[in-house]
Design a protein around this motif. Structure first.
Motif, PDB file in Angstrom:
ATOM      1  N   LEU B  38       0.859  -1.188   0.000  1.00  0.00           N
ATOM      2  CA  LEU B  38       0.000   0.000   0.000  1.00  0.00           C
ATOM      3  C   LEU B  38       0.891   1.232   0.000  1.00  0.00           C
ATOM      4  O   LEU B  38       1.847   1.319   0.778  1.00  0.00           O
ATOM      5  CB  LEU B  38      -0.911  -0.010   1.232  1.00  0.00           C
ATOM      6  N   VAL B  62      -2.043  -1.371  -3.751  1.00  0.00           N
ATOM      7  CA  VAL B  62      -3.129  -0.462  -3.405  1.00  0.00           C
ATOM      8  C   VAL B  62      -2.553   0.939  -3.283  1.00  0.00           C
ATOM      9  O   VAL B  62      -1.552   1.132  -2.582  1.00  0.00           O
ATOM     10  CB  VAL B  62      -3.786  -0.869  -2.065  1.00  0.00           C
ATOM     11  N   ILE B  64      -3.421   4.911  -2.249  1.00  0.00           N
ATOM     12  CA  ILE B  64      -4.375   5.831  -1.613  1.00  0.00           C
ATOM     13  C   ILE B  64      -4.061   7.224  -2.146  1.00  0.00           C
ATOM     14  O   ILE B  64      -3.196   7.927  -1.630  1.00  0.00           O
ATOM     15  CB  ILE B  64      -4.225   5.796  -0.075  1.00  0.00           C
ATOM     16  N   ALA B  70      -8.066   9.624 -11.041  1.00  0.00           N
ATOM     17  CA  ALA B  70      -6.925   8.708 -11.143  1.00  0.00           C
ATOM     18  C   ALA B  70      -5.859   9.190 -12.122  1.00  0.00           C
ATOM     19  O   ALA B  70      -4.943   8.440 -12.470  1.00  0.00           O
ATOM     20  CB  ALA B  70      -7.418   7.319 -11.542  1.00  0.00           C
ATOM     21  N   ALA B  73      -2.317   8.519 -11.059  1.00  0.00           N
ATOM     22  CA  ALA B  73      -2.036   7.214 -10.449  1.00  0.00           C
ATOM     23  C   ALA B  73      -0.972   6.461 -11.239  1.00  0.00           C
ATOM     24  O   ALA B  73      -0.921   6.534 -12.470  1.00  0.00           O
ATOM     25  CB  ALA B  73      -3.313   6.383 -10.390  1.00  0.00           C
ATOM     26  N   SER B  74      -0.147   5.737 -10.528  1.00  0.00           N
ATOM     27  CA  SER B  74       0.826   4.857 -11.177  1.00  0.00           C
ATOM     28  C   SER B  74       0.095   3.745 -11.924  1.00  0.00           C
ATOM     29  O   SER B  74      -0.879   3.183 -11.412  1.00  0.00           O
ATOM     30  CB  SER B  74       1.738   4.228 -10.125  1.00  0.00           C
ATOM     31  N   PRO B  75       0.567   3.385 -13.121  1.00  0.00           N
ATOM     32  CA  PRO B  75      -0.049   2.257 -13.827  1.00  0.00           C
ATOM     33  C   PRO B  75       0.185   0.929 -13.105  1.00  0.00           C
ATOM     34  O   PRO B  75      -0.482  -0.052 -13.425  1.00  0.00           O
ATOM     35  CB  PRO B  75       0.643   2.279 -15.192  1.00  0.00           C
ATOM     36  N   HIS B  76       1.074   0.909 -12.143  1.00  0.00           N
ATOM     37  CA  HIS B  76       1.341  -0.331 -11.408  1.00  0.00           C
ATOM     38  C   HIS B  76       0.478  -0.466 -10.162  1.00  0.00           C
ATOM     39  O   HIS B  76       0.639  -1.414  -9.404  1.00  0.00           O
ATOM     40  CB  HIS B  76       2.830  -0.407 -11.054  1.00  0.00           C
ATOM     41  N   ILE B  77      -0.393   0.490  -9.959  1.00  0.00           N
ATOM     42  CA  ILE B  77      -1.356   0.381  -8.858  1.00  0.00           C
ATOM     43  C   ILE B  77      -2.585  -0.362  -9.377  1.00  0.00           C
ATOM     44  O   ILE B  77      -3.267   0.118 -10.282  1.00  0.00           O
ATOM     45  CB  ILE B  77      -1.743   1.785  -8.343  1.00  0.00           C
ATOM     46  N   ARG B  78      -2.851  -1.505  -8.764  1.00  0.00           N
ATOM     47  CA  ARG B  78      -4.002  -2.290  -9.227  1.00  0.00           C
ATOM     48  C   ARG B  78      -5.313  -1.751  -8.643  1.00  0.00           C
ATOM     49  O   ARG B  78      -6.338  -1.740  -9.322  1.00  0.00           O
ATOM     50  CB  ARG B  78      -3.834  -3.755  -8.792  1.00  0.00           C
ATOM     51  N   ILE B  79      -5.261  -1.342  -7.370  1.00  0.00           N
ATOM     52  CA  ILE B  79      -6.460  -0.849  -6.692  1.00  0.00           C
ATOM     53  C   ILE B  79      -6.237   0.613  -6.331  1.00  0.00           C
ATOM     54  O   ILE B  79      -5.659   0.920  -5.280  1.00  0.00           O
ATOM     55  CB  ILE B  79      -6.732  -1.637  -5.388  1.00  0.00           C
ATOM     56  N   PRO B  80      -6.679   1.535  -7.169  1.00  0.00           N
ATOM     57  CA  PRO B  80      -6.538   2.946  -6.790  1.00  0.00           C
ATOM     58  C   PRO B  80      -7.717   3.385  -5.926  1.00  0.00           C
ATOM     59  O   PRO B  80      -8.878   3.203  -6.304  1.00  0.00           O
ATOM     60  CB  PRO B  80      -6.537   3.682  -8.136  1.00  0.00           C
ATOM     61  N   ILE B  81      -7.419   3.933  -4.774  1.00  0.00           N
ATOM     62  CA  ILE B  81      -8.453   4.502  -3.904  1.00  0.00           C
ATOM     63  C   ILE B  81      -8.370   6.015  -4.077  1.00  0.00           C
ATOM     64  O   ILE B  81      -7.354   6.635  -3.754  1.00  0.00           O
ATOM     65  CB  ILE B  81      -8.225   4.102  -2.430  1.00  0.00           C
ATOM     66  N   ILE B  82      -9.449   6.568  -4.606  1.00  0.00           N
ATOM     67  CA  ILE B  82      -9.461   7.993  -4.954  1.00  0.00           C
ATOM     68  C   ILE B  82     -10.082   8.742  -3.783  1.00  0.00           C
ATOM     69  O   ILE B  82     -11.296   8.684  -3.574  1.00  0.00           O
ATOM     70  CB  ILE B  82     -10.291   8.227  -6.227  1.00  0.00           C
TER      71      ILE B  82
END
Lengths: 172, 172, 172, 172
Positions: B38, B62, B64, B70, B73-82
């Protein structure tokens, strides 16, 4: 990278059997479509039922908890996000979802419907009791942002019908 | 249900090559231990490097995000929490992690170290520049809450040495 | 409209007599300068003492509470802001202040110092135990963002010496 | 200490002349009753109009801003609270108010109505377009938590009629 679509499932912590059964099936269908299920994370009501459905179908489940620890998290939530924010976390629920499905619920669920509409996310009402022919809902319905369905299967069909999903398999 | 351990990796958005390389390796090791990574989610600095490492090793990532969408967001983040919360999301980063590793960074990273200590999460400093023999850090170090290591491998060994992890393979 | 300057006073909920006395005097001086005092709002430690000082000198006191109701608010807080956000409210404390004075405190106070530096607010340490000649503080000190004083009167003199205050009587 | 009652005035950032005039008068009446006016703080729509009314009548005005600085704050807000939280700050708006008056507005205002009902705060609709005889509002109306009025004067009379206010001059 094309991101996996996140479907937010909102609803109350205390609901009847049929509403829970529908939320369970909605969770299953979300997982079967390889979408991520996101909800409020607690081990109660719509949150517990939808997480169980998605989890048992092999899906990824994310819970945005209002609490400052995981004590009340559903065991079917794979990724618990511990916010400690109380109801302010409702804003995160909708920002983190590409589309929101509102199940049976009360004022908390209504706040999530409203916050989703505020930030331009499509909202599908399923078992949430509202007269969407009347204000303040009618305008959003006419703009094609607010939908009503009767079953989990219809909710998923509605999501698949959104133009972006129809073309690419995912929402932006 | 025994939950998967979540390792929070904190650090700056603009760092040097060695610091990024270390964060990349830390991410890989976290994934190889089947822990969840995370971080702050952005496509920059320690966040991007650690997510890339974990992602390329097949791990779950993950992010945060402080932003309201998004875009960053990094493309390597699978679960982006916005979250849309700005720096207030730092509190979520540490609440959602079982342990925090602080890499190279500035005042934002320091705030995450402090928030983690405040809520009783163990903190491992790796490449974060602080004299932990001096206040306000010395007391936390003496209580066994704050550690310093020199390499990603040592960070992971330190985490494995925590009593709860040693006994059960996961933190509570 | 020129806004009234807001001085954020941060510090622990459990402190010794001298630290509380200093916070009380700091509160008085803030009010006597017709600045607004802002703190964490609770009826304990530095928060209670500084609010009492400012209130008894006729000043305006604002408390940013972590709780979801006013149960634990100091009676000397005139404007309680009920956030329900837990420690995430620390980010609001510093954003809402033009300058932050850090009194005696622990990891929570350290997080506020860090968040203030992160967003570019000047920080004056008074009774907060830190070696600011060492990292991670030394760099902020050298840039003229972080100050150390020994007394409430010196804290106020430091604030008055900031260029903007010296010229106009208020910070932007 | 008996706290001063805080009346939250919610509404849109872009409204018509009559709605703004009504919000201005509501602000005046709140100040004349020596209550504190709290709103979303921006220099637009209902926020600007209600703050102007209260400010010109000598009242205290508190603005809970979604932004990370005061750039967009109304000059009639005496106490700007800079949250940097975006819409998540709506939860603070209702927690910090004893009663919420909803003026003309859209989905953001609806979220504040919902959040207020969720945490048990009474809500008075004034110029907010909703059919409260229909779900999801009818139940709240029947429980005496949701009211509709046509004028600012009627809004204030409704607030004065709440049992606690009638007895003591303030809400708890």
């Amino acid at each position: 990278m094309k991101r996996t679509m996140v479907v937010g499932v909102m609803g109350g912590g205390s609901v009847g059997r049929k509403d829970a059964d529908d939320a369970y099936r909605l969770g299953r269908l979300i997982a079967e479509n390889r979408w991520i299920l996101l909800n409020g994370g607690r081990n109660a009501g719509i949150m517990a039922a939808s997480a169980k459905g998605a989890s048992e179908a092999g899906g990824v489940t994310v819970g945005i908890l209002p609490d400052a620890d995981a004590t009340h998290a559903s065991p079917h939530i794979r990724i618990p996000i511990i916010t400690g924010l109380g109801n302010a976390r409702n804003a995160i629920n909708v920002l983190s979802s590409h589309v929101v499905v509102a199940c049976a619920g009360g004022a908390g669920t209504l706040s999530e419907i409203a916050l989703a509409l505020k930030v331009g996310k499509p909202v599908v009402l399923m078992n949430f009791d509202a007269n969407i022919e009347e204000p303040p809902f009618a305008g959003h319905r006419q703009k094609g942002r607010l939908f009503r369905v009767e079953t989990p299967d219809a909710a998923v069909e509605t999501i698949k019908g959104f133009p972006y999903v129809r073309q690419t398999g995912a929402l932006p």
